[in-house]
Scaffold this motif. Structure first.
Motif, PDB file in Angstrom:
ATOM      1  N   GLU A  97      39.564  28.762  40.958  1.00 57.15           N
ATOM      2  CA  GLU A  97      39.925  30.106  40.520  1.00 57.15           C
ATOM      3  C   GLU A  97      41.196  30.597  41.237  1.00 57.15           C
ATOM      4  O   GLU A  97      42.063  31.271  40.635  1.00 57.15           O
ATOM      5  CB  GLU A  97      38.761  31.052  40.774  1.00 57.15           C
ATOM      6  N   THR A  98      41.333  30.262  42.528  1.00 58.68           N
ATOM      7  CA  THR A  98      42.533  30.698  43.286  1.00 58.68           C
ATOM      8  C   THR A  98      43.782  30.020  42.737  1.00 58.68           C
ATOM      9  O   THR A  98      44.853  30.644  42.550  1.00 58.68           O
ATOM     10  CB  THR A  98      42.332  30.370  44.772  1.00 58.68           C
ATOM     11  N   ARG A  99      43.624  28.712  42.453  1.00 52.34           N
ATOM     12  CA  ARG A  99      44.761  27.993  41.883  1.00 52.34           C
ATOM     13  C   ARG A  99      45.136  28.560  40.519  1.00 52.34           C
ATOM     14  O   ARG A  99      46.327  28.689  40.178  1.00 52.34           O
ATOM     15  CB  ARG A  99      44.446  26.499  41.773  1.00 52.34           C
ATOM     16  N   ALA A 100      44.150  28.904  39.715  1.00 57.26           N
ATOM     17  CA  ALA A 100      44.467  29.461  38.397  1.00 57.26           C
ATOM     18  C   ALA A 100      45.170  30.826  38.507  1.00 57.26           C
ATOM     19  O   ALA A 100      46.067  31.165  37.735  1.00 57.26           O
ATOM     20  CB  ALA A 100      43.191  29.578  37.571  1.00 57.26           C
ATOM     21  N   ALA A 101      44.732  31.616  39.504  1.00 58.83           N
ATOM     22  CA  ALA A 101      45.369  32.939  39.686  1.00 58.83           C
ATOM     23  C   ALA A 101      46.805  32.804  40.150  1.00 58.83           C
ATOM     24  O   ALA A 101      47.713  33.534  39.684  1.00 58.83           O
ATOM     25  CB  ALA A 101      44.549  33.768  40.691  1.00 58.83           C
ATOM     26  N   TYR A 102      47.078  31.851  41.082  1.00 61.93           N
ATOM     27  CA  TYR A 102      48.447  31.629  41.522  1.00 61.93           C
ATOM     28  C   TYR A 102      49.341  31.137  40.372  1.00 61.93           C
ATOM     29  O   TYR A 102      50.513  31.575  40.221  1.00 61.93           O
ATOM     30  CB  TYR A 102      48.482  30.621  42.649  1.00 61.93           C
ATOM     31  N   ALA A 103      48.816  30.271  39.539  1.00 64.00           N
ATOM     32  CA  ALA A 103      49.623  29.748  38.435  1.00 64.00           C
ATOM     33  C   ALA A 103      49.916  30.838  37.424  1.00 64.00           C
ATOM     34  O   ALA A 103      51.034  30.902  36.840  1.00 64.00           O
ATOM     35  CB  ALA A 103      48.878  28.583  37.756  1.00 64.00           C
ATOM     36  N   GLN A 104      48.943  31.756  37.181  1.00 64.49           N
ATOM     37  CA  GLN A 104      49.160  32.821  36.246  1.00 64.49           C
ATOM     38  C   GLN A 104      50.181  33.827  36.782  1.00 64.49           C
ATOM     39  O   GLN A 104      51.011  34.382  36.035  1.00 64.49           O
ATOM     40  CB  GLN A 104      47.827  33.510  35.942  1.00 64.49           C
ATOM     41  N   ALA A 105      50.142  34.051  38.141  1.00 61.09           N
ATOM     42  CA  ALA A 105      51.097  35.009  38.739  1.00 61.09           C
ATOM     43  C   ALA A 105      52.516  34.430  38.727  1.00 61.09           C
ATOM     44  O   ALA A 105      53.512  35.166  38.539  1.00 61.09           O
ATOM     45  CB  ALA A 105      50.671  35.367  40.157  1.00 61.09           C
ATOM     46  N   ALA A 120      53.748  32.420  36.541  1.00 55.94           N
ATOM     47  CA  ALA A 120      54.263  32.424  35.195  1.00 55.94           C
ATOM     48  C   ALA A 120      54.718  33.820  34.823  1.00 55.94           C
ATOM     49  O   ALA A 120      55.701  34.004  34.104  1.00 55.94           O
ATOM     50  CB  ALA A 120      53.204  31.928  34.229  1.00 55.94           C
TER      51      ALA A 120
END
Length: 380
Positions: A370-378, A380
């Motif tokens: 979930e942390t990795r997904a949040a960093y990738a979304q931020a 982008a």
């Protein structure tokens, strides 16, 4: 001069009435004035009670009310051990002389009361008190339809009481000078015949429905023995086991095992008839795939001492210790059948935080994903 003579015994024997018996016991009965207990012959000569039980019963009967009659209390004053005293108490309880009942006190405490009855048979058949009036006899019911009643025979009818003659009056005394005339005695008059009443025919009584009389319910026994008496019928003995088919191989093997028992245990020396009688039982064990050394050890292990009837002991053990039949091929196949397996997800270690988590493949735990997904979304 050194022999001591018991003159008191000789004097007592001389006072015994009648000729003395040539054999058997001679009773010298001296009356008791104090410290004695009356014991009935139904207890002293009971055919089913042991002498220990009779002695314990007499001991209990001689004790006062409230005395301790437990196993340990009796063993403290008797030479018999606790086991013999316990067995004697069980005999007395089985024959109704002794009863142990549990009672609850007002404070809630439960105690055991021991009740001893010197005549248990009298409790089952109570006697009528001496001052009580006799029970009136039940009148016999009259028949439903009464016809002409037959007159009672003359022998049954009670004769009427004879009339009492009136007392004779004495004549008045006459003067001495006058001669007394001689009077003839009056004839005795016979009593008049008593008329006999013959009963007449009574009218027929109406028919009434007669209710069936239920038989009296049997009264419950006062003493219910906890242990069956020795005279109770015993269950029949189980027959000696037999094989499905007594083949010559089984017969020879069973005969050899029984004939060889005395070499391993000398007290198990059997006769030829005993061997032939026990061969089917041993063959049944061999048929169930029991090894001969196991059979020999089971039959001869820890025998009672002294061993009086080895053949009876072997028959009892062959019957009571018979092992179950070996399982068949289908039963063994059911045991070998593979059980259903459940897939267990293994533990994995997260590559970022080193946390353990369950997953079929290595990688990251849920929080790290979930942390990795949040960093990738931020980003982008």
């Amino acid at each position: 001069m050194d022999t001591q003579q018991n003159t008191a015994l000789t004097r007592a024997l001389a006072e015994v009435p009648g000729p003395l018996p040539t054999s058997g016991v001679i009773h010298i009965s001296l009356p008791h004035t104090d410290r004695f207990t009356v014991v009935g012959n139904h207890l002293a000569q009971h055919p089913e009670l042991s002498c220990t039980a009779v002695g314990i019963a007499v001991r209990i009967q001689s004790l006062p009310q409230g005395a301790k009659v437990g196993i340990k209390a009796l063993a403290a004053h008797c030479r018999e051990g606790e086991k013999r005293i316990a067995a004697a108490l069980r005999e007395l309880e089985a024959h109704g002389y002794l009863r142990r009942v549990r009672d609850r006190l007002p404070n809630g405490r439960i105690i055991t009361r021991t009740v001893f009855c010197n005549r248990p048979a009298a409790l089952l058949h109570p006697r009528r008190p001496a001052g009580a009036p006799p029970r009136p006899a039940k009148p016999e019911p009259a028949p439903a339809q009464a016809s002409v009643q037959e007159p009672a025979p003359a022998s049954v009818q009670e004769p009427a009481p004879a009339p009492v003659p009136a007392p004779m009056q004495e004549p008045a005394p006459l003067p001495a000078s006058a001669p007394v005339p001689m009077q003839e005695p009056a004839p005795v008059q016979e009593p008049a015949p008593v008329p006999v009443c013959h009963p007449t025919a009574a009218p027929p009584a109406p028919e009434l429905p007669v209710a069936p009389v239920a038989p009296p319910a049997p009264s419950a026994p006062l003493f219910v023995p906890r242990v069956p008496p020795p005279t109770a019928p015993k269950a029949p003995r189980r027959p000696l086991p037999r094989p499905g088919e007594l083949t010559p191989e089984l017969d020879r093997a069973a005969t050899a095992l029984l004939s060889d028992l005395h070499r391993h245990a000398p007290q198990f020396t059997l006769s030829e008839d005993d061997v032939r009688r026990l061969v089917p039982g041993v063959a049944a064990w061999l048929e169930r795939a029991v090894r001969p050394d196991s059979i020999r050890r089971t039959l001869t292990d820890d025998p009672p001492q002294p061993l009086k009837h080895p053949a009876k002991l072997l028959a009892h053990r062959l019957t009571e210790l018979l092992p179950p039949a070996p399982p068949g091929v289908d039963d063994l196949a059911a045991l070998d059948r593979p059980r259903p397996r459940f897939t267990v997800t293994p533990f994995q270690t997260c590559d970022d935080c080193d946390r353990a988590f369950r997953s079929p493949t290595p990688g990251h735990c849920r929080d790290c994903r979930e942390t990795r997904a949040a960093y990738a979304q931020a980003a982008a």
